[in-house]
Design a protein around this motif. Structure first.
Motif, PDB file in Angstrom:
ATOM      1  N   SER A  90       0.829  -1.211   0.000  1.00  0.00           N
ATOM      2  CA  SER A  90       0.000   0.000   0.000  1.00  0.00           C
ATOM      3  C   SER A  90       0.859   1.254   0.000  1.00  0.00           C
ATOM      4  O   SER A  90       0.557   2.237  -0.694  1.00  0.00           O
ATOM      5  CB  SER A  90      -0.915   0.015   1.232  1.00  0.00           C
ATOM      6  OG  SER A  90      -1.888  -0.980   1.133  1.00  0.00           O
ATOM      7  N   ALA A  91       1.934   1.234   0.785  1.00  0.00           N
ATOM      8  CA  ALA A  91       2.811   2.402   0.850  1.00  0.00           C
ATOM      9  C   ALA A  91       3.458   2.683  -0.512  1.00  0.00           C
ATOM     10  O   ALA A  91       3.558   3.834  -0.937  1.00  0.00           O
ATOM     11  CB  ALA A  91       3.895   2.173   1.901  1.00  0.00           C
ATOM     12  N   ARG A  96       4.209   6.541  -0.255  1.00  0.00           N
ATOM     13  CA  ARG A  96       4.388   7.066   1.100  1.00  0.00           C
ATOM     14  C   ARG A  96       5.336   6.174   1.869  1.00  0.00           C
ATOM     15  O   ARG A  96       5.462   4.976   1.594  1.00  0.00           O
ATOM     16  CB  ARG A  96       3.033   7.146   1.822  1.00  0.00           C
ATOM     17  CG  ARG A  96       2.063   8.113   1.177  1.00  0.00           C
ATOM     18  CD  ARG A  96       0.770   8.206   1.951  1.00  0.00           C
ATOM     19  NE  ARG A  96       0.965   8.709   3.309  1.00  0.00           N
ATOM     20  CZ  ARG A  96      -0.013   8.947   4.166  1.00  0.00           C
ATOM     21  NH1 ARG A  96      -1.267   8.708   3.817  1.00  0.00           N
ATOM     22  NH2 ARG A  96       0.244   9.397   5.364  1.00  0.00           N
ATOM     23  N   ARG A  97       6.025   6.751   2.851  1.00  0.00           N
ATOM     24  CA  ARG A  97       6.973   5.998   3.660  1.00  0.00           C
ATOM     25  C   ARG A  97       6.269   5.413   4.884  1.00  0.00           C
ATOM     26  O   ARG A  97       5.270   5.944   5.366  1.00  0.00           O
ATOM     27  CB  ARG A  97       8.106   6.910   4.111  1.00  0.00           C
ATOM     28  CG  ARG A  97       8.943   7.475   2.966  1.00  0.00           C
ATOM     29  CD  ARG A  97      10.121   8.256   3.488  1.00  0.00           C
ATOM     30  NE  ARG A  97      11.028   7.398   4.244  1.00  0.00           N
ATOM     31  CZ  ARG A  97      12.127   7.824   4.858  1.00  0.00           C
ATOM     32  NH1 ARG A  97      12.447   9.128   4.818  1.00  0.00           N
ATOM     33  NH2 ARG A  97      12.903   6.997   5.515  1.00  0.00           N
ATOM     34  N   ILE A  98       6.829   4.319   5.380  1.00  0.00           N
ATOM     35  CA  ILE A  98       6.281   3.667   6.563  1.00  0.00           C
ATOM     36  C   ILE A  98       7.088   4.103   7.786  1.00  0.00           C
ATOM     37  O   ILE A  98       8.324   4.015   7.783  1.00  0.00           O
ATOM     38  CB  ILE A  98       6.341   2.141   6.415  1.00  0.00           C
ATOM     39  CG1 ILE A  98       5.544   1.703   5.180  1.00  0.00           C
ATOM     40  CG2 ILE A  98       5.809   1.451   7.664  1.00  0.00           C
ATOM     41  CD1 ILE A  98       5.682   0.242   4.861  1.00  0.00           C
ATOM     42  N   GLN A 273      -4.006  -2.019  14.886  1.00  0.00           N
ATOM     43  CA  GLN A 273      -3.146  -0.878  14.595  1.00  0.00           C
ATOM     44  C   GLN A 273      -2.644  -0.905  13.150  1.00  0.00           C
ATOM     45  O   GLN A 273      -2.684   0.110  12.452  1.00  0.00           O
ATOM     46  CB  GLN A 273      -1.957  -0.868  15.558  1.00  0.00           C
ATOM     47  CG  GLN A 273      -1.006   0.303  15.362  1.00  0.00           C
ATOM     48  CD  GLN A 273      -1.674   1.649  15.542  1.00  0.00           C
ATOM     49  OE1 GLN A 273      -2.629   1.768  16.314  1.00  0.00           O
ATOM     50  NE2 GLN A 273      -1.194   2.661  14.832  1.00  0.00           N
ATOM     51  N   LEU A 274      -2.190  -2.065  12.691  1.00  0.00           N
ATOM     52  CA  LEU A 274      -1.692  -2.163  11.315  1.00  0.00           C
ATOM     53  C   LEU A 274      -2.805  -1.969  10.305  1.00  0.00           C
ATOM     54  O   LEU A 274      -2.590  -1.389   9.237  1.00  0.00           O
ATOM     55  CB  LEU A 274      -1.025  -3.523  11.095  1.00  0.00           C
ATOM     56  CG  LEU A 274       0.352  -3.727  11.737  1.00  0.00           C
ATOM     57  CD1 LEU A 274       0.864  -5.128  11.458  1.00  0.00           C
ATOM     58  CD2 LEU A 274       1.351  -2.691  11.227  1.00  0.00           C
ATOM     59  N   SER A 275      -4.006  -2.450  10.619  1.00  0.00           N
ATOM     60  CA  SER A 275      -5.141  -2.256   9.722  1.00  0.00           C
ATOM     61  C   SER A 275      -5.466  -0.776   9.555  1.00  0.00           C
ATOM     62  O   SER A 275      -5.732  -0.294   8.452  1.00  0.00           O
ATOM     63  CB  SER A 275      -6.376  -2.999  10.250  1.00  0.00           C
ATOM     64  OG  SER A 275      -6.144  -4.380  10.308  1.00  0.00           O
ATOM     65  N   ARG A 276      -5.408  -0.057  10.669  1.00  0.00           N
ATOM     66  CA  ARG A 276      -5.676   1.391  10.602  1.00  0.00           C
ATOM     67  C   ARG A 276      -4.599   2.130   9.809  1.00  0.00           C
ATOM     68  O   ARG A 276      -4.882   3.028   9.021  1.00  0.00           O
ATOM     69  CB  ARG A 276      -5.780   1.950  12.017  1.00  0.00           C
ATOM     70  CG  ARG A 276      -7.044   1.530  12.739  1.00  0.00           C
ATOM     71  CD  ARG A 276      -7.060   1.985  14.188  1.00  0.00           C
ATOM     72  NE  ARG A 276      -8.353   1.730  14.807  1.00  0.00           N
ATOM     73  CZ  ARG A 276      -8.597   1.875  16.090  1.00  0.00           C
ATOM     74  NH1 ARG A 276      -7.631   2.264  16.909  1.00  0.00           N
ATOM     75  NH2 ARG A 276      -9.802   1.622  16.572  1.00  0.00           N
ATOM     76  N   VAL A 277      -3.347   1.723  10.019  1.00  0.00           N
ATOM     77  CA  VAL A 277      -2.255   2.356   9.279  1.00  0.00           C
ATOM     78  C   VAL A 277      -2.406   2.087   7.792  1.00  0.00           C
ATOM     79  O   VAL A 277      -2.262   2.993   6.959  1.00  0.00           O
ATOM     80  CB  VAL A 277      -0.884   1.828   9.790  1.00  0.00           C
ATOM     81  CG1 VAL A 277       0.231   2.290   8.856  1.00  0.00           C
ATOM     82  CG2 VAL A 277      -0.631   2.325  11.195  1.00  0.00           C
ATOM     83  N   GLU A 278      -2.701   0.829   7.443  1.00  0.00           N
ATOM     84  CA  GLU A 278      -2.843   0.499   6.031  1.00  0.00           C
ATOM     85  C   GLU A 278      -3.994   1.268   5.398  1.00  0.00           C
ATOM     86  O   GLU A 278      -3.915   1.727   4.265  1.00  0.00           O
ATOM     87  CB  GLU A 278      -3.079  -0.998   5.872  1.00  0.00           C
ATOM     88  CG  GLU A 278      -3.127  -1.414   4.412  1.00  0.00           C
ATOM     89  CD  GLU A 278      -3.541  -2.876   4.228  1.00  0.00           C
ATOM     90  OE1 GLU A 278      -4.003  -3.199   3.150  1.00  0.00           O
ATOM     91  OE2 GLU A 278      -3.378  -3.642   5.193  1.00  0.00           O
TER      92      GLU A 278
END
Length: 281
Positions: A90-91, A96-98, A273-278
């Motif tokens: 996705s990034a 976009r950077r992670i 948390q990872l789902s929200r970030v993605e």
């Protein structure tokens, strides 16, 4: 782990990668469609969505192979690692950077998953459980999902609607995974046994309805609500059926159960948390 269990882990990891590719493609396709337009009609005209369907098909094939080799309790938690694969995809797609903190969360998820698999060492249960063993747990699960779906349909809040649609869709995917363990064993007796089993048709129905509700969730509201719901509900529903119907168990002592409990809580928290970030990438 036996050779079969190692094979199950390998197949599940490949499935997670393919599901990650599919999720990234489908999320972007479904989120671009306004709610006042036909969802499936618009998706059918999207090449990106069809690419996601191909990824899902490949992921499901590898999931079937994994479930033929190992327990539902072994395979389904591994599929949560799709988030670790999907994050950089996705990034990259969005240029976009992670953040380092996000990578730390991904590592924590991987460690928690490893603890669950190594300490828990799930057993493969009774994949030929009779109908009487299915009825009470299946009734409880479907009744819960029906209530959640009705609340979601009637809700005017896009976030709540996306969360509930996602949770129901994810749970149906989990049910489909548990049913797959049974259906794959029927092929040894010929196609007639496969087509004559209620589990086969329940598998198809739960998969199709789950896919539709997943797309509705992506369309209905923010991905920060729908994606965590889909990702968490699937292994929880599969584990519920695995324990209550298929008689799968964790081979560990009391101290091991404490470690597993901590690992499961960590997996849930890091998955959300990872789902929200993605979803925000």
């Amino acid at each position: 782990m036996s050779n079969h269990e190692v094979g199950a882990v390998a197949c599940a990891l490949i499935a997670a990668l393919l599901f990650a590719l599919a999720a990234v493609a489908q999320q972007h396709a479904a989120a671009a469609i306004p709610e006042d337009r036909s969802l499936m009609g618009s998706l059918m005209r999207s090449p990106r969505w069809w690419a996601g369907v191909v990824g899902d098909a490949g992921g499901f094939a590898m999931q079937v192979a994994a479930l033929a080799l190992g327990a539902v309790l072994l395979v389904q938690p591994i599929l949560v690692s799709m988030l670790i694969f999907a994050l950089p995809l996705s990034a990259r797609l969005n240029k976009r950077r992670i953040a380092p903190s996000t990578w730390a969360t991904a590592i924590a998820l991987a460690v928690a998953l490893a603890v669950f698999l190594i300490v828990g060492d799930p057993t493969q249960g009774n994949t030929t459980a009779p109908l009487r063993d299915w009825i009470p747990p299946l009734t409880a699960l479907l009744a819960t999902l029906a209530v959640a779906l009705v609340v979601g349909v009637k809700s005017a809040d896009p976030t709540r609607r996306a969360l509930l649609f996602g949770a129901v869709g994810g749970a149906l995917f989990g049910l489909a995974a548990a049913l797959t363990s049974y259906v794959t064993g029927l092929f040894d007796d010929g196609l007639g046994h496969v087509l004559g089993s209620w589990q086969t048709w329940a598998l198809i129905a739960s998969g199709v309805i789950g896919l539709y509700l997943q797309q509705r969730a992506y369309q209905a509201g923010p991905l920060v609500a729908s994606l965590p719901a889909v990702t968490i509900a699937e292994p929880l529903a599969a584990a519920f059926i695995g324990i209550t119907v298929l008689d799968e168990r964790l081979r560990t002592d009391n101290l091991g159960l404490l470690a597993i409990a901590i690992a499961v809580i960590t997996m849930c928290a890091t998955t959300i948390q990872l789902s929200r970030v993605e979803a925000e990438v």
